[in-house]
Design an enzyme around this catalytic site. Structure first.
Site, short mmCIF file in Angstrom:
data_model
loop_
_atom_site.label_atom_id
_atom_site.label_comp_id
_atom_site.label_asym_id
_atom_site.label_seq_id
_atom_site.Cartn_x
_atom_site.Cartn_y
_atom_site.Cartn_z
N GLU A 169 0.83 -1.20 0.00
CA GLU A 169 0.00 0.00 0.00
C GLU A 169 0.87 1.25 0.00
OE1 GLU A 169 -4.06 -1.71 2.05
OE2 GLU A 169 -2.63 -0.69 3.37
N SER B 179 12.09 6.85 7.78
CA SER B 179 11.69 6.55 9.15
C SER B 179 12.22 5.17 9.53
CB SER B 179 10.16 6.57 9.27
OG SER B 179 9.75 6.13 10.54
N CYS C 206 -1.58 6.35 9.83
CA CYS C 206 -0.34 5.77 10.35
C CYS C 206 -0.62 4.50 11.15
CB CYS C 206 0.35 6.81 11.24
SG CYS C 206 1.89 6.23 11.93
#
Length: 386
Positions: free
Chosen positions: A96, A202, A345
């Site tokens: 995704e 990240s 998130c």
């Protein structure tokens, strides 16, 4: 570098390796510059459209090469304008990618792996388990596919992708081999030409890889902490047992030292109700971050089916925020985007996991059936589908 067709997928090359490849097939290296502009500035995948390249080379590329990005298998649009893409990979797996438009920018959240091996207990992707790393073509191909879908090529002049965050499915630093050239293409003027401050990696704390990243490329850094001490972080982010919080924070400090992309690290901290959101824990977090130039993103937990956690109340988040600010820290409570389509998130996986699992099982069944047909009749074969 080749796909199932046997052709070389040019999305697997950064600028340096593209030039090397062109030289290896007897072409001048400057041709790589031209081809990259057609791919990333215009969004083209048809060599016949590359009109400043001579016909002989176009025909050679047509015979030997391909420009192939993951296909869109599903597209969901949130009430707030966020778009979640399910992209189909070779082998039937899916990942995704999320496009998040805002007033002055549009951010693309990109995946680096199918699933994730880190087993963070609050993350939907982690519940899927780890399948495999994405190739460079599958990473940069997410950007290419979405840019074409929303008309965000440089030539179209419509709303561009202004920021890219490696915050989708997977732990980017466990796929360094393919992450680095993909980042290079995001930053290179012949690719997407984004500034170092607009491309963010990240990580949940793969300390040796973070030191390697510093040696390879300079981009914005976000570190996923989610707990103020080792005891709690061991539970929430199990990789902490191998690379403790203090080592992770020290590695982040080394990364931003001398960085042109980072004046400070971004701290990601998901707010879990009555787990990591007390005022005492806020004080503890402030002390843990002492000496690290940072800004803190407080992320309201986004629930998913089967999760044991709940989102912190607004009042608990506000109190946590105020304690951190009392230490002079910059704190932002992230606005949840795309929650109605499970694009927020920590929510990425969902239906993609179900479809991927089914496709893997079906592929395994088909492979076993094929092998059965080719076996002598006297043989006894045990079939096990995992």
């Amino acid at each position: 570098m080749s796909d199932v067709s046997g052709k070389v997928n040019l999305l697997n090359f950064d600028h340096k390796s593209m030039r090397e490849y062109l030289e290896s097939i007897g072409e001048k290296p400057f041709r790589a510059d031209q081809i990259m502009k057609w791919i990333y500035h215009f969004g083209y995948s048809d060599f016949e459209q590359m009109t400043n390249i001579n016909k002989k080379l176009r025909e050679k590329l047509q015979r030997n090469c391909i420009i192939s990005a993951p296909d869109i298998s599903e597209k969901q649009v949130s009430e707030d304008g966020t778009i979640k893409y399910a992209l189909k990979l070779e082998g039937g797996q899916e990942v995704e990618t999320v496009w998040i438009p805002e007033n002055d920018r549009a951010t693309l959240c990109v995946s680096s792996q199918v699933g994730c091996a880190l087993e963070c207990t609050f993350c939907a992707t982690a519940q899927q388990g780890f399948n495999r790393n994405l190739s460079m073509a599958e990473i940069i191909g997410q950007v290419w596919r979405v840019a074409n879908d929303i008309g965000a090529t440089r030539i179209a002049g419509t709303r561009p992708i202004t920021n890219i965050v490696m915050m989708g499915m997977g732990e980017p630093l466990l796929n360094m081999k393919n992450l680095i050239p993909a980042l290079d293409t995001m930053l290179n003027d012949l690719g997407y030409g984004l500034s170092k401050r607009r491309v963010t990696v990240s990580t949940s704390g793969v300390v040796p890889a973070l030191d390697m990243l510093k040696a390879k490329i300079d981009c914005a850094l976000a570190i996923s902490i989610h707990a103020p001490n080792n005891k709690l972080r061991d539970e929430l982010v199990p990789i902490n047992k191998k690379y403790p919080l203090e080592d992770f924070i020290a590695a982040a400090g080394r990364y931003i030292e001398g960085s042109k992309a980072n004046k400070q690290a971004t701290i990601e901290y998901v707010m879990l109700d009555h787990v990591n959101d007390s005022t005492d824990q806020a004080h503890e977090l402030a002390h843990a971050l002492k000496g690290l130039p940072s800004k803190i993103n407080l992320i309201p937990f986004n629930p998913y089916p089967g999760s044991p956690y709940s989102r912190s109340s607004n009042s608990r988040i506000d109190r946590f925020d105020k304690v951190l600010q009392s230490y002079g820290l910059t704190v932002i409570t992230r606005r949840t985007r795309g929650e109605d389509i499970d694009a927020a998130c920590g929510q990425l996986a969902g239906d993609v996991f179900d479809r991927t699992k089914r496709s893997v099982i079906n592929a395994a069944k088909n492979a076993e059936i094929s092998s059965l047909k080719n076996q002598p009749k006297a043989d006894t074969i045990s079939i096990k589908v995992v």
